[in-house]
Enzyme design. Structure first.
Site, PDB file in Angstrom:
ATOM      1  N   TYR A  33      35.412  33.194  -0.692  1.00  0.00           N
ATOM      2  CA  TYR A  33      34.636  33.851  -1.740  1.00  0.00           C
ATOM      3  C   TYR A  33      34.066  32.849  -2.732  1.00  0.00           C
ATOM      4  O   TYR A  33      34.463  31.684  -2.751  1.00  0.00           O
ATOM      5  CB  TYR A  33      35.476  34.916  -2.462  1.00  0.00           C
ATOM      6  CG  TYR A  33      36.452  34.381  -3.493  1.00  0.00           C
ATOM      7  CD1 TYR A  33      37.656  33.815  -3.116  1.00  0.00           C
ATOM      8  CD2 TYR A  33      36.169  34.446  -4.860  1.00  0.00           C
ATOM      9  CE1 TYR A  33      38.550  33.335  -4.061  1.00  0.00           C
ATOM     10  CE2 TYR A  33      37.055  33.973  -5.813  1.00  0.00           C
ATOM     11  CZ  TYR A  33      38.241  33.420  -5.407  1.00  0.00           C
ATOM     12  OH  TYR A  33      39.126  32.935  -6.344  1.00  0.00           O
ATOM     13  N   LYS A 145      38.374  27.890  -1.139  1.00  0.00           N
ATOM     14  CA  LYS A 145      38.351  29.110  -1.972  1.00  0.00           C
ATOM     15  C   LYS A 145      38.501  30.346  -1.091  1.00  0.00           C
ATOM     16  O   LYS A 145      37.515  30.951  -0.672  1.00  0.00           O
ATOM     17  CB  LYS A 145      37.040  29.139  -2.784  1.00  0.00           C
ATOM     18  CG  LYS A 145      37.123  29.984  -4.040  1.00  0.00           C
ATOM     19  CD  LYS A 145      36.034  29.601  -5.003  1.00  0.00           C
ATOM     20  CE  LYS A 145      35.905  30.540  -6.185  1.00  0.00           C
ATOM     21  NZ  LYS A 145      37.100  30.697  -6.993  1.00  0.00           N
ATOM     22  N   GLU A 178      46.468  23.111 -11.867  1.00  0.00           N
ATOM     23  CA  GLU A 178      45.392  23.959 -12.401  1.00  0.00           C
ATOM     24  C   GLU A 178      46.000  25.291 -12.783  1.00  0.00           C
ATOM     25  O   GLU A 178      47.192  25.518 -12.580  1.00  0.00           O
ATOM     26  CB  GLU A 178      44.274  24.124 -11.353  1.00  0.00           C
ATOM     27  CG  GLU A 178      44.725  24.801 -10.079  1.00  0.00           C
ATOM     28  CD  GLU A 178      43.602  25.003  -9.048  1.00  0.00           C
ATOM     29  OE1 GLU A 178      42.428  24.947  -9.406  1.00  0.00           O
ATOM     30  OE2 GLU A 178      43.942  25.236  -7.867  1.00  0.00           O
ATOM     31  N   LEU A 202      41.269  23.484  -6.827  1.00  0.00           N
ATOM     32  CA  LEU A 202      39.902  23.851  -6.431  1.00  0.00           C
ATOM     33  C   LEU A 202      38.914  22.873  -7.092  1.00  0.00           C
ATOM     34  O   LEU A 202      39.064  22.565  -8.275  1.00  0.00           O
ATOM     35  CB  LEU A 202      39.595  25.280  -6.895  1.00  0.00           C
ATOM     36  CG  LEU A 202      38.268  25.801  -6.347  1.00  0.00           C
ATOM     37  CD1 LEU A 202      38.454  26.303  -4.914  1.00  0.00           C
ATOM     38  CD2 LEU A 202      37.702  26.906  -7.209  1.00  0.00           C
TER      39      LEU A 202
HETATM   40  N1  PDD Z   1      37.916  31.130 -10.048  1.00  0.00           N
HETATM   41  N2  PDD Z   1      40.725  26.942  -9.910  1.00  0.00           N
HETATM   42  C1  PDD Z   1      40.905  28.122  -9.304  1.00  0.00           C
HETATM   43  C2  PDD Z   1      42.186  28.386  -8.585  1.00  0.00           C
HETATM   44  C3  PDD Z   1      39.885  29.099  -9.336  1.00  0.00           C
HETATM   45  O1  PDD Z   1      40.049  30.264  -8.702  1.00  0.00           O
HETATM   46  C4  PDD Z   1      38.686  28.825 -10.048  1.00  0.00           C
HETATM   47  C5  PDD Z   1      37.552  29.814 -10.091  1.00  0.00           C
HETATM   48  C6  PDD Z   1      38.560  27.579 -10.690  1.00  0.00           C
HETATM   49  C7  PDD Z   1      37.315  27.199 -11.453  1.00  0.00           C
HETATM   50  O2  PDD Z   1      36.210  27.021 -10.601  1.00  0.00           O
HETATM   51  P1  PDD Z   1      34.726  27.276 -11.089  1.00  0.00           P
HETATM   52  O3  PDD Z   1      34.518  26.427 -12.292  1.00  0.00           O
HETATM   53  O4  PDD Z   1      33.908  26.837  -9.957  1.00  0.00           O
HETATM   54  O5  PDD Z   1      34.579  28.742 -11.410  1.00  0.00           O
HETATM   55  C8  PDD Z   1      39.590  26.654 -10.584  1.00  0.00           C
HETATM   56  C9  PDD Z   1      36.932  32.191  -9.971  1.00  0.00           C
HETATM   57  C10 PDD Z   1      36.084  32.285 -11.176  1.00  0.00           C
HETATM   58  C11 PDD Z   1      37.602  33.487  -9.607  1.00  0.00           C
HETATM   59  O6  PDD Z   1      38.629  33.438  -8.944  1.00  0.00           O
HETATM   60  O7  PDD Z   1      37.076  34.540  -9.946  1.00  0.00           O
END
Ligand code: PDD
Length: 280
Positions: A33, A145, A178, A202
């Site tokens: 996703y 992801k 994280e 991620l």
């Molecule tokens: N989540 N780490 C994890 C585990 C994440 O699921 C996300 C993003 C990030 C930050 O990534 P980005 O800056 O590309 O959004 C880091 C999304 C927003 C979600 O799960 O909805």
């Protein structure tokens, strides 16, 4: 302004969209996703999200998917919704197929998207939020992801049950990784520090943009491992993510970070990130 869904080429109201029970995403979590945000009618970092989606599929040996089709579908869905401040969710599952752990990659992937309104600002953007820490018990490919998010949702819920906003994952060796849906940064003696890109986090797009901002503004930054003690002793801590943006963390495990207020540099980075997105 309708909140809409996209299902394999068709756009419809969200409540009308269903996936078959033999979708491998539903049965095995065999799906990837992305989550994109828009500000003022413009989606941000779409190409970065599409590239990361491609990488996730490649790492999981998905059949080839036309990224041009995915991108134009996202754009069409977003346009039709007319929602200016939106969260756009894209999920691609391997297939609808008879339940079998092994996959044939002969059936077409299932592409699902939703577009929904997002609040203009994160609820904790101004005053900051509390976090707790937990040992990271996720798998060792957190760079992909996927929708397999049980450890993330259970850890997030644990934080909420304790009156905190989120959980920060710590390795067995006490390295800070994280949060459940965001990357983690500390600031120490004027330097911005975050975990390097490995299989354990991620590769966040907001993380990347923040490091670019640091580079452009001559703010010292390092991608290096840092410990739980460094986290507690930091001058400032913040989370980053598509919806999290730059979110000040003012206490961790009930201990105040510095004076327990959002830090100066965190506020600057928040402002710069919003400027990049065309909002103040
Ligand atoms: N989540 N780490 C994890 C585990 C994440 O699921 C996300 C993003 C990030 C930050 O990534 P980005 O800056 O590309 O959004 C880091 C999304 C927003 C979600 O799960 O909805």
């Amino acid at each position: 302004m309708p909140e809409l869904a996209y299902l394999n080429g068709e756009i419809m109201p969200i409540e009308k969209a269903f996936v078959p029970i033999e979708d491998r995403g539903y049965q095995f979590g065999d799906a990837v996703y992305e989550y994109i945000a828009s500000h003022d009618g413009k989606m941000f970092f779409v190409d970065d999200h599409i590239s990361r989606l491609e990488r996730s599929m490649k790492e999981l040996s998905f059949p080839k998917v036309s990224l041009k089709t995915v991108k134009s579908a996202v754009e069409k869905l977003f346009k039709e919704s007319q929602i200016k401040r939106a969260g756009i969710y894209i999920q691609i599952s391997r297939a609808v197929d008879q339940r079998n752990h092994a996959f044939s990659n002969k059936e077409p992937v299932q592409i699902v998207m939703t577009v929904r309104a997002l609040p203009e600002k994160h609820i904790h953007a101004k005053d900051g939020a509390a976090a707790i820490t937990m040992e990271d018990y996720r798998w060792d490919r957190c760079d992909i992801k996927t929708v397999q998010l049980l450890p993330n949702i259970l850890s997030k819920q644990k934080a909420v049950d304790k009156g905190a906003y989120d959980t920060i994952f710590i390795s067995k060796e006490k390295i800070v990784r994280e949060a459940t849906s965001s990357n983690v940064f500390i600031i120490k003696n004027g330097s911005v520090v975050t975990h390097p890109l490995t299989n354990n986090i991620l590769p966040g797009i907001t993380r990347k943009v923040i490091l670019e901002i640091c580079q452009n503004k001559n703010i010292p930054f390092e991608e290096r491992f840092f410990s739980l003690t460094d986290l507690y002793d930091a001058d400032e801590v913040f989370l980053s993510g598509t919806t999290t943006e730059v979110l000040p963390i003012i206490s961790i495990d009930n201990k105040a970070i510095a004076d327990g207020k959002p830090g100066k540099l965190t506020k600057i980075l928040y402002g710069e990130l919003r400027l990049r997105a065309g909002v103040k």
